[in-house]
Design a protein around this motif. Structure first.
Motif, short mmCIF file in Angstrom:
data_model
loop_
_atom_site.label_atom_id
_atom_site.label_comp_id
_atom_site.label_asym_id
_atom_site.label_seq_id
_atom_site.Cartn_x
_atom_site.Cartn_y
_atom_site.Cartn_z
N GLY A 1 -49.62 17.34 22.05
CA GLY A 1 -49.73 16.23 21.10
C GLY A 1 -48.74 16.38 19.96
N VAL A 2 -48.61 17.59 19.43
CA VAL A 2 -47.67 17.85 18.33
C VAL A 2 -46.24 17.65 18.82
CG1 VAL A 2 -46.71 19.68 16.85
CG2 VAL A 2 -49.20 19.39 17.04
N VAL A 3 -45.89 18.27 19.94
CA VAL A 3 -44.52 18.20 20.45
C VAL A 3 -44.16 16.78 20.86
CG1 VAL A 3 -42.95 19.04 22.26
CG2 VAL A 3 -44.53 20.62 21.14
N GLY A 4 -45.12 16.03 21.34
CA GLY A 4 -44.85 14.68 21.80
C GLY A 4 -44.85 13.61 20.72
N GLN A 5 -45.11 13.98 19.46
CA GLN A 5 -45.11 12.98 18.40
C GLN A 5 -43.73 12.34 18.27
OE1 GLN A 5 -46.85 14.99 14.84
NE2 GLN A 5 -47.94 13.04 14.75
N LYS A 6 -43.73 11.04 18.15
CA LYS A 6 -42.48 10.29 18.07
C LYS A 6 -41.65 10.70 16.85
CE LYS A 6 -40.71 5.62 18.40
NZ LYS A 6 -41.02 4.22 18.58
N ASN A 7 -40.37 10.88 17.08
CA ASN A 7 -39.38 11.19 16.04
C ASN A 7 -39.63 12.50 15.30
OD1 ASN A 7 -38.06 8.73 16.56
ND2 ASN A 7 -39.47 7.65 15.21
N GLN A 8 -40.32 13.44 15.93
CA GLN A 8 -40.58 14.72 15.28
C GLN A 8 -39.77 15.86 15.90
OE1 GLN A 8 -42.62 15.21 12.45
NE2 GLN A 8 -42.27 13.01 12.49
N PHE A 9 -39.54 15.80 17.19
CA PHE A 9 -38.78 16.84 17.88
C PHE A 9 -37.62 16.18 18.63
CE2 PHE A 9 -42.80 18.81 16.99
CZ PHE A 9 -42.44 20.11 16.64
N VAL B 1 -41.73 32.19 8.62
CA VAL B 1 -42.03 30.75 8.60
C VAL B 1 -43.16 30.43 7.63
CG1 VAL B 1 -42.86 28.80 10.01
CG2 VAL B 1 -41.13 30.34 10.92
N GLN B 2 -44.07 31.36 7.46
CA GLN B 2 -45.22 31.18 6.57
C GLN B 2 -45.99 29.93 6.96
OE1 GLN B 2 -43.94 31.78 2.42
NE2 GLN B 2 -42.14 32.79 3.25
N ASP B 3 -46.16 28.99 6.03
CA ASP B 3 -46.92 27.76 6.29
C ASP B 3 -46.03 26.56 6.60
OD1 ASP B 3 -49.44 28.97 5.84
OD2 ASP B 3 -49.17 28.78 3.68
N ALA B 4 -44.73 26.81 6.82
CA ALA B 4 -43.79 25.70 7.03
C ALA B 4 -44.18 24.88 8.26
CB ALA B 4 -42.37 26.24 7.20
N GLN B 5 -44.05 23.59 8.12
CA GLN B 5 -44.32 22.65 9.21
C GLN B 5 -43.10 21.81 9.55
OE1 GLN B 5 -47.73 20.42 7.87
NE2 GLN B 5 -49.13 22.06 8.42
N HIS B 6 -41.97 22.16 8.97
CA HIS B 6 -40.77 21.34 9.13
C HIS B 6 -39.54 22.22 9.27
CE1 HIS B 6 -43.35 18.11 7.70
NE2 HIS B 6 -43.72 18.94 6.75
N ASN C 1 -48.47 25.70 13.33
CA ASN C 1 -48.87 25.32 11.97
C ASN C 1 -49.28 23.85 11.93
OD1 ASN C 1 -48.34 27.87 10.98
ND2 ASN C 1 -46.42 27.33 9.98
N ARG C 2 -48.55 23.01 12.64
CA ARG C 2 -48.91 21.59 12.69
C ARG C 2 -50.21 21.39 13.47
NH1 ARG C 2 -43.67 17.69 13.45
NH2 ARG C 2 -42.54 18.39 11.61
N LYS C 3 -50.34 22.07 14.58
CA LYS C 3 -51.55 21.93 15.41
C LYS C 3 -52.80 22.28 14.61
CE LYS C 3 -53.67 23.89 19.56
NZ LYS C 3 -54.65 24.81 19.05
N ASN C 4 -52.69 23.22 13.70
CA ASN C 4 -53.83 23.66 12.91
C ASN C 4 -54.03 22.86 11.62
OD1 ASN C 4 -54.49 25.69 14.76
ND2 ASN C 4 -52.99 27.07 13.87
N ASP C 5 -53.24 21.81 11.42
CA ASP C 5 -53.36 20.95 10.25
C ASP C 5 -54.02 19.64 10.68
OD1 ASP C 5 -52.71 18.85 8.32
OD2 ASP C 5 -51.20 20.20 7.50
#
Length: 162
Positions: free
Chosen positions: A80-88, A121-126, A67-71
């Protein structure tokens, strides 16, 4: 001078060994110094974030990543999504995966990368650890799975996704 020569020889041997492993793969993971594959990044997010509890929880985490990758507000690649600082989870791309949960993560990552999504999960990004509560009024919860609660950020007045 001898100690220095031994160190240089060891360094050279390690460099040759690492370069020879560059094309090897195990469970879709690159072994050696090469860049991680999208599958490995997805596996790692699911492995470390779902507490390795279930395929359902891993699928939910994988759905959030996609969902994040497609936003347009997020990076355009899984890594890139998984490696974002303080996200995972801290060290998600560097810590070793040490148990059989890696096998399940590999299987579920393959499914997610082929288009499987968790319908809840629907459109959840968090998401955050289940049982925690925060005083924000823009968190709309959609699912609990794999030890996490998944939510969409919505404008509390209009109900629109943020």
């Amino acid at each position: 001078m001898r100690a220095h020569s031994k160190i240089l020889l060891r360094f050279a041997a390690m460099a040759i060994l690492a370069s020879s492993l560059g094309g090897c793969s195990f469970l879709g993971m690159n072994i050696g110094l090469g860049q991680m594959s999208e599958k490995e990044c997805m596996m790692r997010a699911m492995y470390f974030e779902s507490n390795r509890s279930s395929a359902d929880g891993m699928l939910a985490v994988g759905t959030v990543v996609m969902n994040r990758k497609n936003d347009p507000r997020y990076p355009k690649s899984v890594c890139g999504v998984v490696g974002q600082k303080n996200q995972f989870a801290q060290g998600v791309l560097s810590r070793p995966m040490t148990d059989s949960g890696a096998i399940l993560a590999s299987q579920v990552a393959e499914q997610v990368l082929r288009g499987a999504r968790h319908p809840g999960v629907q459109d959840a990004q968090h998401f955050h650890t289940a049982g925690l509560r925060f005083p924000y009024n823009n968190m709309f919860y959609v699912l609990e799975a794999g030890g996490n609660e998944f939510y969409e950020k919505r404008d509390p007045r209009s109900g629109r996704l943020l």
